[in-house]
Each structure stands twice: as structure tokens, then as C-alpha cells.
Design a protein around this motif. Structure first.
Motif, PDB file in Angstrom:
ATOM      1  N   GLU A 502       0.847  -1.131  -0.271  1.00  0.00           N
ATOM      2  CA  GLU A 502       0.002   0.032   0.084  1.00  0.00           C
ATOM      3  C   GLU A 502       0.824   1.250   0.126  1.00  0.00           C
ATOM      4  O   GLU A 502       1.951   1.142   0.773  1.00  0.00           O
ATOM      5  N   PRO A 503       0.447   2.279  -0.770  1.00  0.00           N
ATOM      6  CA  PRO A 503       1.418   3.444  -0.632  1.00  0.00           C
ATOM      7  C   PRO A 503       1.363   4.097   0.727  1.00  0.00           C
ATOM      8  O   PRO A 503       0.353   3.938   1.728  1.00  0.00           O
ATOM      9  N   SER A 504       2.433   4.463   1.076  1.00  0.00           N
ATOM     10  CA  SER A 504       2.685   4.946   2.722  1.00  0.00           C
ATOM     11  C   SER A 504       1.711   6.046   2.899  1.00  0.00           C
ATOM     12  O   SER A 504       1.511   6.257   3.964  1.00  0.00           O
ATOM     13  N   LEU A 505       1.730   6.859   1.718  1.00  0.00           N
ATOM     14  CA  LEU A 505       0.787   7.988   1.931  1.00  0.00           C
ATOM     15  C   LEU A 505      -0.693   7.712   2.523  1.00  0.00           C
ATOM     16  O   LEU A 505      -1.070   8.506   3.330  1.00  0.00           O
ATOM     17  N   VAL A 506      -1.157   6.399   2.189  1.00  0.00           N
ATOM     18  CA  VAL A 506      -2.634   6.055   2.651  1.00  0.00           C
ATOM     19  C   VAL A 506      -2.457   5.801   4.318  1.00  0.00           C
ATOM     20  O   VAL A 506      -3.356   6.335   4.878  1.00  0.00           O
ATOM     21  N   LYS A 507      -1.432   5.097   4.492  1.00  0.00           N
ATOM     22  CA  LYS A 507      -1.327   4.886   5.996  1.00  0.00           C
ATOM     23  C   LYS A 507      -0.892   6.282   6.974  1.00  0.00           C
ATOM     24  O   LYS A 507      -1.691   6.315   7.795  1.00  0.00           O
ATOM     25  N   THR A 508      -0.077   6.888   6.227  1.00  0.00           N
ATOM     26  CA  THR A 508       0.363   8.200   6.884  1.00  0.00           C
ATOM     27  C   THR A 508      -0.934   9.188   7.258  1.00  0.00           C
ATOM     28  O   THR A 508      -1.556   9.611   8.203  1.00  0.00           O
ATOM     29  N   ASN A 509      -1.853   9.339   6.116  1.00  0.00           N
ATOM     30  CA  ASN A 509      -2.947  10.130   6.307  1.00  0.00           C
ATOM     31  C   ASN A 509      -4.029   9.474   7.187  1.00  0.00           C
ATOM     32  O   ASN A 509      -4.810  10.127   7.891  1.00  0.00           O
ATOM     33  N   ALA A 510      -3.993   8.003   7.074  1.00  0.00           N
ATOM     34  CA  ALA A 510      -5.022   7.392   7.965  1.00  0.00           C
ATOM     35  C   ALA A 510      -4.840   7.580   9.547  1.00  0.00           C
ATOM     36  O   ALA A 510      -5.840   7.974  10.310  1.00  0.00           O
ATOM     37  N   ILE A 511      -3.615   7.691   9.754  1.00  0.00           N
ATOM     38  CA  ILE A 511      -3.251   7.706  11.076  1.00  0.00           C
ATOM     39  C   ILE A 511      -3.555   9.169  11.630  1.00  0.00           C
ATOM     40  O   ILE A 511      -4.054   9.491  12.700  1.00  0.00           O
ATOM     41  N   VAL A 512      -3.066   9.926  10.680  1.00  0.00           N
ATOM     42  CA  VAL A 512      -3.176  11.333  11.110  1.00  0.00           C
ATOM     43  C   VAL A 512      -4.693  11.827  11.228  1.00  0.00           C
ATOM     44  O   VAL A 512      -5.078  12.387  12.159  1.00  0.00           O
ATOM     45  N   ALA A 513      -5.648  11.380  10.290  1.00  0.00           N
ATOM     46  CA  ALA A 513      -6.977  11.434  10.265  1.00  0.00           C
ATOM     47  C   ALA A 513      -7.711  10.947  11.400  1.00  0.00           C
ATOM     48  O   ALA A 513      -8.374  11.688  12.182  1.00  0.00           O
ATOM     49  N   ALA A 514      -7.291  10.013  11.848  1.00  0.00           N
ATOM     50  CA  ALA A 514      -7.912   9.222  13.164  1.00  0.00           C
ATOM     51  C   ALA A 514      -7.541   9.760  14.285  1.00  0.00           C
ATOM     52  O   ALA A 514      -8.341   9.997  15.145  1.00  0.00           O
ATOM     53  N   THR A 515      -6.280  10.072  14.381  1.00  0.00           N
ATOM     54  CA  THR A 515      -5.820  10.828  15.696  1.00  0.00           C
ATOM     55  C   THR A 515      -6.566  12.228  15.778  1.00  0.00           C
ATOM     56  O   THR A 515      -6.732  12.644  16.680  1.00  0.00           O
ATOM     57  N   GLU A 516      -6.740  12.993  14.868  1.00  0.00           N
ATOM     58  CA  GLU A 516      -7.254  14.217  14.752  1.00  0.00           C
ATOM     59  C   GLU A 516      -8.693  13.982  15.133  1.00  0.00           C
ATOM     60  O   GLU A 516      -9.190  14.878  15.743  1.00  0.00           O
ATOM     61  N   ALA A 517      -9.394  12.939  14.567  1.00  0.00           N
ATOM     62  CA  ALA A 517     -10.749  12.793  14.895  1.00  0.00           C
ATOM     63  C   ALA A 517     -10.961  12.448  16.466  1.00  0.00           C
ATOM     64  O   ALA A 517     -11.938  13.090  17.253  1.00  0.00           O
ATOM     65  N   ALA A 518     -10.050  11.626  16.956  1.00  0.00           N
ATOM     66  CA  ALA A 518     -10.237  11.352  18.211  1.00  0.00           C
ATOM     67  C   ALA A 518      -9.959  12.603  19.184  1.00  0.00           C
ATOM     68  O   ALA A 518     -10.506  12.896  20.221  1.00  0.00           O
ATOM     69  N   CYS A 519      -8.808  13.243  18.937  1.00  0.00           N
ATOM     70  CA  CYS A 519      -8.600  14.547  19.809  1.00  0.00           C
ATOM     71  C   CYS A 519      -9.462  15.526  19.596  1.00  0.00           C
ATOM     72  O   CYS A 519      -9.939  16.302  20.606  1.00  0.00           O
ATOM     73  N   LEU A 520     -10.168  15.732  18.556  1.00  0.00           N
ATOM     74  CA  LEU A 520     -11.194  16.755  18.443  1.00  0.00           C
ATOM     75  C   LEU A 520     -12.476  16.242  19.302  1.00  0.00           C
ATOM     76  O   LEU A 520     -13.203  17.237  19.897  1.00  0.00           O
ATOM     77  N   VAL A 521     -12.795  14.987  19.311  1.00  0.00           N
ATOM     78  CA  VAL A 521     -14.024  14.545  20.000  1.00  0.00           C
ATOM     79  C   VAL A 521     -13.888  14.750  21.858  1.00  0.00           C
ATOM     80  O   VAL A 521     -14.380  15.172  22.374  1.00  0.00           O
ATOM     81  N   LEU A 522     -12.321  14.638  21.809  1.00  0.00           N
ATOM     82  CA  LEU A 522     -11.788  14.550  23.244  1.00  0.00           C
ATOM     83  C   LEU A 522     -11.955  15.904  23.952  1.00  0.00           C
ATOM     84  O   LEU A 522     -12.081  16.235  24.953  1.00  0.00           O
ATOM     85  N   SER A 523     -11.947  17.090  22.699  1.00  0.00           N
ATOM     86  CA  SER A 523     -11.712  18.491  23.160  1.00  0.00           C
ATOM     87  C   SER A 523     -12.800  19.222  23.468  1.00  0.00           C
ATOM     88  O   SER A 523     -13.108  20.317  23.745  1.00  0.00           O
TER      89      SER A 523
END
Length: 564
Positions: A502-523
């Protein structure tokens, strides 16, 4: 001396609903996890499909969608909870940016929230968790970039082979996974046929019902369905070589006068002149088009029966009401320019292609332009037995196209099958040993959450996830970087050796987006729901402007009314 506290005054509209505190935060997390549970079972090659039935008031107008594409499911779900809707929107950004990995974003974000839920219940401040998550994300991304392998290839043949493998991995989890050896080269050829800008709009996907899915084909050019035809169309030639093409945004049809038009005449000759004027105008337009030397005439607007017969008599092909998207692709491919007038048309606004022909594909007839020299384009024609199956095939091919496109622009790849998540989890666990305090606990929770991808792959395939996960942890501890879940045997395998890339960009973007979503809900510590407007309240209560309440019978004869 007693001390009095000033009363708290909040200037909010009457009826405003506010919820805050730990309970509201946990409620938001539970709502997000409920949405995640819907799409969780679609992850992986053996993930299940979802049937989404959209009732539009009657069975005849209902839409049925069968899909395991995370982005499609999220779009069709009518999510009303504000926090869950925010998670859905962030996951859709993955689809817009990369084209694949939407389900992974949802599953990872849900697991991040699940693992930090107990911290919130124990009284840990959300900001502490957010800080720990952002630090863990940085460590994970740095390690991922370090592990990524360049797959650019030594020559064109090797490069294409590597891209085909990436496309095959993207198709592994789709409905057409059994046909990945057929579609992966087709998708790769379509993307490689584009110009350097890799404009996605230059790849068209058309659906023709009937036949086997293996009857699908790739046209290295523009193809669109035959438009509405008038009398005389069948007399026109259906094949040209090196033909000139003129593109129009003009209506070539006789039009009746306006309803309020009024003309005063004193003799029959004047009346006949008025009748002939309309015919002379359209004939003048047709003669000017024919004089350009164009053999193919395409227009965004209608071409009537008079013009159709005119062109047929002169061995010219014409098509009216061409969809704007297809006309745009033809314009860019053949090098022409859409004209809004036939006056002063010069040779440089005409397009050309090596071959134009109209041919039958299944039960449909298609206009096909190949050998386009100005701009490269491609059209994939999908065949299949049902509309739902072809629609899901189109969505699958779109994801694969996006993956190949990203792999060309960013030629670094990582192993799939959950191997990269296991390696990042191991790296974070090892790093957590070197730090102390609450950050260590949060880092371990983040590392544990990354294991949800291989674990879900096992669960969706019906394997013993505990046994497989123990084998994977042991293998990665021994240095097996690319070991992931083996879907074929229910064990583990080297994903890189099995060409699961898989392109590394897919995994990079997925981890960043998932972390951002979790942090947004926590805030979010408080949810404020504004009251509905007076008109909305009346509508909800069934109130009418005249003051009639809900449940009252309509005006007219009713029970208790006297008939006169």
C-alpha cells in the motif's frame, strides 16, 4: 458574616439544551463508537457488505445500495449525532485526499476513543490525553516514513508491475476482489495513459448492463453512449479516420415564434418571407458548419431532425445533447474548442483524432474517439448483470485508480495485511519504556489501538484473532517487520513477499486523520443545542399558520358537522 454568591446568569434563548462535563464527553465517544461498529465489519478482503435501503416515499422510488466501501456507507448513513457526524466528515477527508482507507480511519479513531475512555472515567484531563496522542502520532509517522520502501522501479515495465501490485492490494477488500488480476492491469493502464498532471477527470467510467464482468474493457480515448437521435441519423456514416471534429454549444433546431409575437403583413409575399426567414437562418448555420470541413459535429444542445438529415446527406456525423462531462473530455482530448457561434470559425478551433467510430457494446451503442493526440484520456466500460453490482464495481475501480495515482506521485510503499500497524505498535511500546508518567500510559494505549487493524482483519475473516495476534507480536519482536495476517490460511505471512503493498501516504493520512478525529471529540466538553425557531416548532407540532393544532380534522364535512 455570611457571604452571598452572585447568581449565575446565562444569556441563552429559552429552550436551549446544554450538556456538559464528563458524562457528555463519554456520551460523544459512545456515539462515535456506535458508528464505527457499523463499518468495522467491512474492513479487509473478507469483510461483509452493507445493504442500504433509502426509502423515498414509495417502493418504486427507493434506492438500494450494496457496498463495503467505507466512504459510500458513511455518505448514505443519515447520522444526526453532532460528534459522530464530525467523525464521519473527517473520515471522508481521507477519501477526498487519498481515495482509499476511509474504513481504516473510522476503525482507528473508534479504537483510540475506546482505549482512552477509561482514562476519562478515572478523571484524567482530556488535554493530557490529547497531548499524549499527538506525541504518539509523531513517533508513529516518523517510524513509518523510516520504514517506507521506494518502489519507483528501474524501468517502465518494472514500474508498471509495481503499480499493478498496489492496485491489486486496493481491490483485495472490494466486491470484485476475485477479478483483481483482470482489473488491476486495466486500472494501471488507464492511469499511466494520462498526462503528467494525472487529472482524474480524464478517466471516465461507463456502465453497460448485461454480459459478464470479464467483458469489461478499457478504451484509450473517449467513449460515451449514443445520444438521442432524430430521423436521418442512421443514414450518417459511423466511422472516420483522421476526421476533423467541431464542438458546439448551439441549438440546431427549428424554433416556433414566441407566444406573444405579432407581425402585421399586407400581402402573401411578406408572409412567405417571414416563414422562409426561420429556415434561412438555420440553413445558413448548417452551411457554415459544413464549410469548416468537420466530419464530426458534437453539440451540448439539441440537433434537430432538419440538421440531422442535412448532415446525413453530406456524409457528416452529428450528435446533440452530449453530456457536459463527456464534451469536456472530448475537447481536451482532441484539442478543439467549444464554439458558441458558427461565424468566423477557424481551423485551430477544430479537433482531430486518429479514429472515430460508433460501435455496439452489449445492448448499447457508443461513440468512441481513439488516437487522441492533444491530451491523453481513458474510459473504462464496466459490464455486469445488475445495476447495484456495476455501481459497486465502479466505486471499487475509483479507489484503485486513486491508489495507483497516489503511488505514481509518491512512490513509497509499505506492507499491508496489518503488518505496518503491528510494527508501529511494537515501536511505540519499545519507546514507552524509556519515558515515565502518564504519557507512558497514553502511549501504550495508542500502541494497543493500532493493533485493531490486524485484529479486525482476523475477526472479519472468521479466524482466531487471539492466536494470530500472539504469532504476529512474537514475529515482530524477532524482527519480522512486514509480517501480517494471511487471509488464505488463517495464519501469518510476509506481506511484502506476498506483494500486499500500500502507498505509505495512505497509512500516513489514515493515522493522522484518525488521531485528529479522536482529539477533536476529546476536546469537546459541552454540547449546546439551540432551540428550533417558532416556525420549526409549529411544523413539528403540526401547527398551521391559521392557528389550527395538531390532530384536528381538515376543513370540510367532519363528524359533528351539520349538512345543509
Amino acid at each position: 458574616m455570611s457571604q452571598f454568591l452572585a447568581p449565575k446568569i446565562v444569556f441563552l434563548k429559552q429552550g436551549t439544551d446544554t450538556s456538559q462535563g464528563k458524562g457528555q464527553l463519554i456520551s460523544n465517544m459512545n456515539a462515535c463508537m456506535a458508528v464505527v461498529d457499523i463499518v468495522r465489519t467491512t474492513l479487509g478482503p473478507l469483510g461483509m457488505d452493507k445493504l442500504i435501503y433509502s426509502d423515498k416515499g414509495s417502493s418504486h422510488s427507493a434506492e438500494v445500495t450494496i457496498s463495503n466501501d467505507g466512504a459510500t456507507i458513511v455518505k448514505l448513513l443519515d447520522i444526526v449525532h453532532p460528534a459522530a457526524k464530525t467523525l464521519a466528515d473527517i473520515s471522508l477527508s481521507q477519501d477526498a485526499e487519498v481515495g482509499d482507507g476511509t474504513t481504516s480511519v473510522m476503525v482507528l479513531a473508534g479504537e483510540f476513543m475506546k482505549n482512552c475512555k477509561e482514562f476519562v472515567e478515572d478523571g484524567m484531563h482530556p488535554r493530557v490525553i490529547i497531548k499524549g496522542f499527538r506525541a504518539a502520532q509523531k513517533y508513529a509517522i516518523d517510524k513509518l516514513n523510516e520504514l517506507a520502501v521506494d518502489i519507483h522501479g528501474k524501468d517502465e515495465a518494472e514500474r508498471k508491475e509495481l503499480l499493478v501490485r498496489c492496485a491489486g492490494t486496493a481491490l483485495n477488500s472490494k466486491l470484485v476482489s476475485h477479478y483483481k488480476d483482470f482489473f488491476a492491469p486495466m486500472v494501471t493502464d488507464a492511469v499511466l495513459s494520462l498526462d503528467d498532471d494525472l487529472d482524474l477527470s480524464m478517466i471516465g467510467i461507463k456502465k453497460v448492463q448485461g454480459g459478464s464482468i470479464l467483458d469489461s474493457l478499457l478504451v484509450k480515448g473517449v467513449a460515451f453512449k449514443k445520444t438521442f437521435a432524430y430521423a436521418g441519423f442512421e443514414q450518417q456514416p459511423k466511422k472516420f479516420e483522421n476526421a476533423k471534429i467541431i464542438l458546439l454549444n448551439i441549438e440546431l433546431e427549428l424554433k416556433s415564434e414566441k407566444e406573444n409575437a405579432e407581425v402585421r403583413v399586407t400581402n402573401t409575399q411578406d408572409y412567405q418571407a417571414i416563414i422562409d426567414a426561420e429556415w434561412n437562418i438555420i440553413y445558413e448555420k448548417l452551411e457554415k458548419i459544413y464549410a469548416t470541413g468537420a466530419k464530426v459535429v458534437l453539440s451540448r444542445l439539441a440537433i434537430g431532425d432538419l440538421a440531422t438529415q442535412f448532415f446525413a446527406d453530406r456524409d457528416v456525423f452529428c450528435a446533440g445533447r452530449v453530456p457536459e462531462e463527456d464534451l469536456e473530455r472530448v475537447q481536451r482530448a482532441v484539442g478543439g474548442r467549444v464554439q458558441t457561434t458558427v461565424n468566423g470559425v477557424t481551423a485551430d478551433v477544430l479537433g482531430t483524432c486518429e479514429l472515430f467510430e460508433e460501435k455496439a457494446i452489449g445492448g448499447e451503442r457508443y461513440n468512441v474517439f481513439t488516437g487522441c493526440l492533444q491530451s491523453s484520456t481513458a474510459t473504462i466500460i464496466v459490464r455486469g448483470g445488475s445495476e447495484q453490482f456495476m455501481a459497486e464495481t465502479e466505486r471499487s475501480l475509483h479507489d484503485a485508480i486513486m491508489i495507483v495515482r497516489r503511488a505514481i506521485k509518491h512512490s513509497e510503499a509499505v506492507g499491508g495485511a496489518g503488518s505496518i500497524e503491528m510494527e508501529l505498535s511494537k515501536h511505540l511500546r519499545d519507546h514507552a519504556v524509556s519515558i515515565q508518567g502518564r504519557e507512558q500510559t497514553i502511549l501504550l494505549a495508542y500502541a494497543k489501538a493500532l493493533e485493531v487493524i490486524p485484529r479486525t482483519l482476523c475477526d472479519n475473516a472468521g479466524f482466531d484473532s487471539i492466536d494470530v495476534m500472539n504469532k504476529l507480536r512474537a514475529k515482530h519482536a524477532q524482527g519480522g517487520t512486514w509480517y501480517g495476517v494471511d487471509i488464505k490460511t488463517g495464519g501469518i505471512c510476509d506481506a511484502w513477499e506476498e506483494f500486499i503493498w500500500e502507498p505509505s501516504l495512505v497509512k500516513t493520512n489514515a493515522i493522522v486523520a484518525a488521531t485528529e478525529a479522536a482529539c477533536l471529540v476529546l476536546s469537546i466538553d459541552e454540547t449546546v443545542k439551540n432551540p428550533a425557531s417558532e416556525q420549526d416548532q409549529m411544523d413539528q407540532a403540526g401547527m398551521l399558520p391559521g392557528g389550527r393544532g395538531a390532530g384536528m380534522p381538515p376543513m370540510g364535512r367532519g363528524r359533528g358537522m351539520r349538512r345543509r
